[in-house]
Design an enzyme around this catalytic site. Structure first.
Site, short mmCIF file in Angstrom:
data_model
loop_
_atom_site.label_atom_id
_atom_site.label_comp_id
_atom_site.label_asym_id
_atom_site.label_seq_id
_atom_site.Cartn_x
_atom_site.Cartn_y
_atom_site.Cartn_z
N PHE A 1 -87.02 -77.54 -25.57
CA PHE A 1 -85.79 -77.18 -24.86
C PHE A 1 -85.52 -78.15 -23.72
CE2 PHE A 1 -82.91 -74.05 -22.73
CZ PHE A 1 -82.07 -73.86 -23.82
N TYR A 2 -85.38 -79.42 -24.07
CA TYR A 2 -84.88 -80.46 -23.17
C TYR A 2 -85.85 -80.92 -22.09
CZ TYR A 2 -80.52 -78.80 -25.27
OH TYR A 2 -79.57 -78.38 -26.15
N HIS A 3 -86.30 -80.01 -21.23
CA HIS A 3 -86.89 -80.42 -19.96
C HIS A 3 -88.37 -80.79 -20.11
CE1 HIS A 3 -83.18 -79.05 -18.28
NE2 HIS A 3 -83.36 -77.84 -18.77
N LEU A 4 -88.62 -81.98 -20.62
CA LEU A 4 -90.00 -82.46 -20.78
C LEU A 4 -90.51 -82.98 -19.44
CD1 LEU A 4 -89.59 -84.35 -24.16
CD2 LEU A 4 -90.27 -81.98 -23.78
N THR B 1 -85.43 -77.71 -14.39
CA THR B 1 -86.07 -78.81 -13.66
C THR B 1 -85.11 -79.63 -12.81
OG1 THR B 1 -85.85 -80.18 -15.65
CG2 THR B 1 -87.95 -79.07 -15.32
#
Length: 222
Positions: A105-108, A152
């Site tokens: 879901f995107y926020h690595l 984030t």
């Protein structure tokens, strides 16, 4: 899903905010143009168990009278084709479902984590400088040792503001006006500062004679 295509509906998405799984990033070659080896190692056992619990909570919410009586909500209970070998609705079925249907879901975050020097997996120090590398900082979400349990965006803004302040303070200290300085005294000697060098390193054990040190400069260790 052809039988529900075009019908009104809603989706409840369990999201694992604090995953326990930890991936790895490794260099393949010393050539900087080669992509690194990345294995996110997603869905290790504790994370799968947590997501199964999340699915059960979503089902309980969807089966409340508020949704059923007011909206006629009904869960789409067609078994997932890849999981038909498991009993529908059992824990084993939902484990299979999670492993087939989950996505990132995107926020690595966390690829260059900030930690103490004793941590062999640490990349940057508390000032965001890359260990054993000069003139390099990492200022983004990758320095967080653990993913934050929020979007984030705000933490990254904070990291960027703090990182930029530290960098500016470092260069502000180094921006010495050479026209205003002649000598710096130290316990073991003194250093002659000549013009033409915007930044210098000065060590307290320098033994430089100003008479033969014309236009000599050593780095500021700031």
């Amino acid at each position: 899903m052809g039988e529900i295509l075009g019908r009104e509906g809603f989706c409840i998405r369990p999201i694992l905010g604090l995953p326990k799984s930890r991936g790895i990033i490794m260099l393949k070659l010393t050539n900087v143009h080669n992509h690194p080896y990345i294995d996110p190692q997603l869905l290790l056992h504790p994370d799968v168990k947590a997501l199964v619990k999340g699915i059960k909570v979503a089902l309980e919410v969807g089966n409340t009278s508020a949704f059923i009586n007011n909206f006629g909500a009904e869960f789409y209970d067609k078994p997932l084709p890849g999981c038909t070998a498991e009993m529908y609705g059992s824990d084993c079925y939902w484990v299979c479902y999670v492993r087939h249907m989950s996505t990132t879901f995107y926020h690595l975050t966390g690829g260059c984590k900030m930690t103490t020097a004793s941590d062999s997996y640490g990349v940057v120090d508390h000032t965001l400088r890359v260990r054993e590398a000069g003139g390099l900082r990492v200022v983004d979400a990758s320095i967080t040792p653990f993913i934050t349990n929020v979007n984030t965006n705000a933490p990254i803004i904070m990291i960027a503001e703090k990182g930029s302040d530290m960098a500016k303070q470092k260069w502000k200290r180094a921006a010495v006006s050479w026209h205003q300085l002649t000598y710096l005294s130290f316990p073991h000697g003194f250093v002659y500062l000549s013009s033409g060098h915007p930044h210098c390193n000065i060590y307290s054990d320098c033994q430089i004679n100003p008479e033969d040190a014309h236009d000599r400069c050593v780095d500021f260790n700031l």
